[in-house]
Design a protein around this motif. Structure first.
Motif, PDB file in Angstrom:
ATOM      1  N   ILE A 136      -5.361  -0.002  -3.125  1.00  0.00           N
ATOM      2  CA  ILE A 136      -4.535   0.334  -1.964  1.00  0.00           C
ATOM      3  C   ILE A 136      -5.046  -0.396  -0.722  1.00  0.00           C
ATOM      4  N   ASP A 137      -6.374  -0.407  -0.539  1.00  0.00           N
ATOM      5  CA  ASP A 137      -6.964  -1.101   0.613  1.00  0.00           C
ATOM      6  C   ASP A 137      -6.688  -2.603   0.553  1.00  0.00           C
TER       7      ASP A 137
ATOM      8  N   ASN B 129       1.199   7.313  -6.438  1.00  0.00           N
ATOM      9  CA  ASN B 129       0.180   8.359  -6.576  1.00  0.00           C
ATOM     10  C   ASN B 129       0.748   9.738  -6.305  1.00  0.00           C
TER      11      ASN B 129
ATOM     12  N   ALA C  12       0.838  -1.204   0.000  1.00  0.00           N
ATOM     13  CA  ALA C  12       0.000   0.000   0.000  1.00  0.00           C
ATOM     14  C   ALA C  12       0.870   1.250   0.000  1.00  0.00           C
TER      15      ALA C  12
ATOM     16  N   ASN D  51      -3.003   7.355 -11.047  1.00  0.00           N
ATOM     17  CA  ASN D  51      -3.915   7.331  -9.905  1.00  0.00           C
ATOM     18  C   ASN D  51      -4.269   5.880  -9.575  1.00  0.00           C
TER      19      ASN D  51
ATOM     20  N   GLN E 233       0.834   4.329  -2.684  1.00  0.00           N
ATOM     21  CA  GLN E 233       0.671   5.723  -2.265  1.00  0.00           C
ATOM     22  C   GLN E 233       1.819   6.587  -2.767  1.00  0.00           C
TER      23      GLN E 233
ATOM     24  N   PRO F  64      -6.280   3.342  -7.696  1.00  0.00           N
ATOM     25  CA  PRO F  64      -7.562   3.441  -6.990  1.00  0.00           C
ATOM     26  C   PRO F  64      -7.454   3.016  -5.524  1.00  0.00           C
ATOM     27  N   GLN F  65      -8.302   3.621  -4.695  1.00  0.00           N
ATOM     28  CA  GLN F  65      -8.258   3.338  -3.264  1.00  0.00           C
ATOM     29  C   GLN F  65      -8.561   1.871  -2.965  1.00  0.00           C
ATOM     30  N   HIS F  66      -9.421   1.240  -3.761  1.00  0.00           N
ATOM     31  CA  HIS F  66      -9.756  -0.160  -3.476  1.00  0.00           C
ATOM     32  C   HIS F  66      -8.545  -1.076  -3.650  1.00  0.00           C
TER      33      HIS F  66
END
Length: 313
Positions: free
Chosen positions: A246-247, A233, A226, A240, A230, A242-244
């Motif tokens: 990274i999670d 990004n 993760a 970019n 980050q 996506p947050q999903h």
């Protein structure tokens, strides 16, 4: 070295309509290419060619032409990136002639990242040309002329030229215009920036690349954690994650293994949309073969896969 036999399997695979696999390896920061060669050797039989970067992110590395020549000596086919940031048209032509002479045949023409993004922020940029004009220049040299339309008295070059493309560009009209200009300038293949939005890639393939007759290789990047996502990004312009994703990396017991699974899933999605993938696994190029295995891509030496796009997607 002048008698080095050129390696042309990538061009042959393009012309045969095969599913194309390339990967990226950075040149060394220093005079010892051992690690670069070691990483490149792990990719033998798994990729058609290996991209050697040219001052990517404006960070100092060995000259891409020399690093590519070292791979040619090892029997590994390179795609030599040539960026316009650091050389004027005299230097660019000199390097291109030199690349041809030592058996390099694949060139990726790039404008180059801005100096301010790198580790020598006080360096002076050149940008005498940009990627479209560099493509035009290579085409001239392939026809036996320099940029001033004077004959190359000691022989034309034979360089297979490609260009970069960013299907996730926020400007759709700008993306269309730039892609068309690179096609007109002579690009024979396109390698994309890191892809995370596959709906956007599908739209690009359907609305812009369709009918071009040139292969698109989708950029697939190995995210190691993760924190790594980050960092990308934050530090890589135009990307970019996506947050999903990274999670998913943050919640994994083994983030690196999860990153490999994500990359394999993306390879599977990309091969349904375009003619190939360009693999990027910074400092872990040795994992690319495992990612391809997870994605169901066999070694090239065993089986060459035809490109079979999904009908009616």
């Amino acid at each position: 070295m002048l008698n080095q036999t050129p390696l042309n399997s990538f061009r042959t695979a393009v012309q045969a309509g095969e599913l194309l696999i390339t990967a990226e390896v950075a040149p060394p920061k220093g005079g010892d290419p051992t690690q670069m060669v070691k990483m490149a050797q792990t990719l033998k039989g798994r990729v058609h060619a290996i991209n050697i970067t040219d001052g990517s992110r404006a960070v100092l590395r060995m000259c891409s032409v020399v690093a590519s020549a070292i791979l040619v000596q090892q029997g590994i086919e390179p795609i030599c990136q040539i960026a316009c940031r650091d050389r004027n048209r005299i230097g660019l032509q000199a390097d291109l002639m030199g690349a041809h002479a030592i058996g390099i045949r694949n060139i990726l023409a790039l404008t180059g990242d801005p100096v301010k993004a790198g580790d020598h922020v006080d360096a002076k940029s050149v940008f005498d040309l940009e990627s479209v004009r560099l493509l035009q220049l290579v085409c001239k040299m392939n026809h036996g002329f320099d940029c001033n339309d004077q004959p190359l008295s000691d022989g034309a070059t034979d360089l297979f030229i490609g260009a970069a493309v960013d299907p996730q560009s926020p400007s759709w009209s700008g993306l269309q215009r730039r892609f068309d200009r690179k096609l007109e300038a002579g690009a024979q293949f396109f390698q994309s920036q890191l892809i995370t939005d596959f709906e956007r890639l599908e739209k690009f393939m359907d609305q812009i690349a369709a009918g071009s007759g040139k292969p698109i290789l989708a950029g697939i990047f190995l995210l190691k954690s993760a924190k790594n996502a980050q960092f990308i990004n934050r530090c890589v312009p135009g990307v970019n994650i996506p947050q999903h994703i990274i999670d998913r990396l943050a919640q994994a017991k083994d983030p690196l293994e999860e990153g490999m699974k994500i990359a394999a899933e993306q390879v599977q999605m990309a091969r349904q949309l375009c003619q190939g993938v360009h693999m990027m696994a910074v400092k872990r190029e040795d994992l690319i073969a495992q990612i391809l295995d997870l994605a169901g891509i066999p070694p090239l030496t065993n089986h060459s896969l035809p490109f079979q796009p999904v009908v009616g997607r």
